[in-house]
Motif scaffolding. Structure first.
Motif, PDB file in Angstrom:
ATOM      1  N   ARG A  77     -13.907  11.828  33.735  1.00  0.00           N
ATOM      2  CA  ARG A  77     -13.452  13.188  33.452  1.00  0.00           C
ATOM      3  C   ARG A  77     -14.480  13.863  32.559  1.00  0.00           C
ATOM      4  O   ARG A  77     -14.963  13.265  31.588  1.00  0.00           O
TER       5      ARG A  77
ATOM      6  N   THR B 299     -14.093  17.229  31.209  1.00  0.00           N
ATOM      7  CA  THR B 299     -13.488  18.099  30.198  1.00  0.00           C
ATOM      8  C   THR B 299     -12.054  17.665  29.970  1.00  0.00           C
ATOM      9  O   THR B 299     -11.435  17.000  30.817  1.00  0.00           O
ATOM     10  N   GLU B 300     -11.504  18.062  28.815  1.00  0.00           N
ATOM     11  CA  GLU B 300     -10.144  17.689  28.481  1.00  0.00           C
ATOM     12  C   GLU B 300      -9.139  18.327  29.438  1.00  0.00           C
ATOM     13  O   GLU B 300      -8.072  17.771  29.690  1.00  0.00           O
ATOM     14  N   SER B 301      -9.470  19.480  29.967  1.00  0.00           N
ATOM     15  CA  SER B 301      -8.534  20.200  30.833  1.00  0.00           C
ATOM     16  C   SER B 301      -8.669  19.840  32.309  1.00  0.00           C
ATOM     17  O   SER B 301      -7.804  20.195  33.108  1.00  0.00           O
ATOM     18  N   SER B 302      -9.753  19.150  32.670  1.00  0.00           N
ATOM     19  CA  SER B 302      -9.968  18.815  34.084  1.00  0.00           C
ATOM     20  C   SER B 302      -9.192  17.563  34.464  1.00  0.00           C
ATOM     21  O   SER B 302      -8.759  16.783  33.610  1.00  0.00           O
ATOM     22  N   ALA B 303      -9.019  17.366  35.764  1.00  0.00           N
ATOM     23  CA  ALA B 303      -8.294  16.200  36.260  1.00  0.00           C
ATOM     24  C   ALA B 303      -9.226  14.988  36.328  1.00  0.00           C
ATOM     25  O   ALA B 303     -10.453  15.120  36.413  1.00  0.00           O
ATOM     26  N   TRP B 304      -8.639  13.804  36.293  1.00  0.00           N
ATOM     27  CA  TRP B 304      -9.405  12.566  36.423  1.00  0.00           C
ATOM     28  C   TRP B 304      -9.862  12.406  37.868  1.00  0.00           C
ATOM     29  O   TRP B 304      -9.122  12.693  38.808  1.00  0.00           O
ATOM     30  N   THR B 305     -11.084  11.922  38.035  1.00  0.00           N
ATOM     31  CA  THR B 305     -11.633  11.608  39.361  1.00  0.00           C
ATOM     32  C   THR B 305     -11.762  10.104  39.492  1.00  0.00           C
ATOM     33  O   THR B 305     -12.399   9.452  38.653  1.00  0.00           O
TER      34      THR B 305
ATOM     35  N   GLU C 202     -16.992  15.686  25.560  1.00  0.00           N
ATOM     36  CA  GLU C 202     -15.661  15.508  26.134  1.00  0.00           C
ATOM     37  C   GLU C 202     -15.663  14.595  27.356  1.00  0.00           C
ATOM     38  O   GLU C 202     -14.609  14.404  27.977  1.00  0.00           O
ATOM     39  N   TRP C 203     -16.790  14.029  27.731  1.00  0.00           N
ATOM     40  CA  TRP C 203     -16.842  13.140  28.887  1.00  0.00           C
ATOM     41  C   TRP C 203     -16.063  11.865  28.597  1.00  0.00           C
ATOM     42  O   TRP C 203     -16.187  11.272  27.516  1.00  0.00           O
TER      43      TRP C 203
END
Length: 443
Positions: free
Chosen positions: A254, A256-262, A364-365
């Protein structure tokens, strides 16, 4: 381009018998089939008895008789995974032959001198490239059909042409579609060799067995539960010899904190850039989604323990032209002949990984590897992991809590037992029938 010739009924009957022999040879989880055919002729080979698994020595002896003396051109169609069940499920043995995913392969086998090894030990099948390179005296040349059509093949010298074929990943195409496309590639390559009038010997096999229907537990079908697709370990080979292995249930990243996990574990990576030797190993996984994961490992000798240990030095994540390097907060290590396993490897809240020199753009990574296992040394032609050194210590917090609680209860019991054993009876008792005991009082 001419299509495949239709085999005669006698040849189809022989071909059916061949595939039924494949089915009767037991489970596909421990070995892979090897199919060989030639535009000229192959040395005779006795039909294997049911249950026989061809060893490395047996395979090396037969390849030596095939290559023999003089120049030879060998085509090695090396598929990522292959099992006998692939032929029975997708070959149309029990159904319409026109619906088979191996129509061209069947025609090539029936129209040529062919030999079948239904069950070849995994160590032997993975050593085929090295055996061919040794017998032919030339290194393998990785080609595809388009490259081969423009390639000049010298008939007076030995040639070792390697054609890599994929296997179904269950994402974009079905297994039957992938195998049918591989079948078309095989037929196209054979037609090119025929057009160039180059005699050849072709070999079709897999690096490891595929997980097919016969491998699924019977209980699953009885309960009609959903079938789970267990991904095989990621394996990097050098000259056909396993060098690095990695497996994880999930490889979450991930940015950013707001992005979804890949979850990268669901994708099939490219291993370009990976390398290994006796002291250092690097596994580079490049994904089509734009991420690249690099695992750097080293091995060294420690006199105190009198043995070699390997350490996962760092994990690098690359995306959008930026690179983040994560190092071990607590040592991620194991004996060199072992693999390292951990239920969770991450850089989240006291995880095993720490971001090195974080910049504002990558601070944030996040990485989170679930049920992670890796081995960079000491595989020694193994196709499975060695004994795992787990990151969890023996005395986990739960075990400590249980031990302390048990100790407290034991102390209470011992104290109570001590009190009971030291009770004393009275030397004199009050007799209700006799005179009462009087205690004089003084004024």
């Amino acid at each position: 381009m001419a299509g495949p010739r239709c085999p005669s009924p006698e040849r189809l009957k022989a071909f059916f018998a061949f595939f039924f022999t494949l089915v009767a040879m037991g489970s596909s989880t421990a070995h892979v089939p090897v199919l060989m055919w030639s535009s000229e002729s192959l040395p005779p080979l006795a039909s294997p008895v049911a249950g026989h698994i061809t060893s490395t020595d047996d395979l090396a002896a037969y390849i030596s008789s095939v290559c023999g003396s003089g120049p030879h051109t060998v085509l090695l169609f090396l598929q990522e995974k292959l099992s006998k069940d692939d032929f029975t499920v997708f070959g149309g043995v029990y159904g319409n032959k026109q619906d088979s995913a191996f129509q061209n392969l069947e025609a090539a086998l029936q129209s040529s001198s062919s030999v079948t090894l239904p069950a070849v030990d995994l160590s032997a099948s993975s050593a085929i490239p090295a055996l061919l390179q040794e017998k032919l005296g030339v290194s393998p040349l990785l080609v595809d059909a388009d490259t081969l059509s423009n390639l000049s093949v010298n008939k007076s010298a030995s040639n070792f042409l390697l054609i890599s074929l994929p296997y179904c990943a269950g994402v974009h195409k079905s297994c039957k579609e992938v195998l049918h496309e591989n079948d078309e590639i095989i037929w196209k390559v054979l037609n090119i060799m025929k057009a160039k009038k180059v005699p050849y010997t072709a070999i079709y096999t897999g690096l490891q067995p595929s997980r097919t229907m016969s491998d699924q537990p019977v209980v699953r079908s009885l309960l009609q539960a959903a079938e789970t697709d267990v991904q095989p370990p990621i394996m990097f080979n050098v000259s056909g010899t396993p060098c690095i292995m990695l497996w994880a249930q999930n490889l979450f990243v991930r940015l950013t904190e707001s992005s979804a996990w890949t979850d990268l574990a669901k994708e099939t990576p490219s291993l370009t850039g990976s390398q290994c030797n006796s002291t250092n190993s690097q596994l580079v996984l490049t994904y089509t989604s734009g991420f690249t994961l690099s695992f750097s490992m080293s091995q060294r000798y420690y006199p105190v323990s009198a043995r070699n240990w390997f350490t996962l030095e760092s994990v690098q994540l690359q995306s959008n032209g930026q690179t983040a390097t994560f190092i071990g907060n607590r040592s991620i290590y194991a004996p060199a002949e072992y693999s390292f396993r951990c239920q969770a490897v991450s850089n989240i809240q006291d995880g095993l990984l720490v971001l090195l020199n974080p910049m504002q753009t990558i601070s944030e990574w996040r990485l989170n590897f679930v049920d992670f296992q890796i081995q960079g040394f000491g595989l020694n032609n193994r196709t499975d992991f060695s004994y795992a050194s787990d990151c969890a210590g023996f005395f986990t917090p739960g075990i400590w809590m249980a031990l302390l609680t048990s100790l407290l209860l034991l102390l209470i019991f011992v104290y109570g037992l001590h009190m009971i054993m030291h009770l004393n009876t009275m030397d004199r008792f009050d007799d209700p029938k006799g005179p009462s005991i009087s205690v004089p009082q003084s004024e």
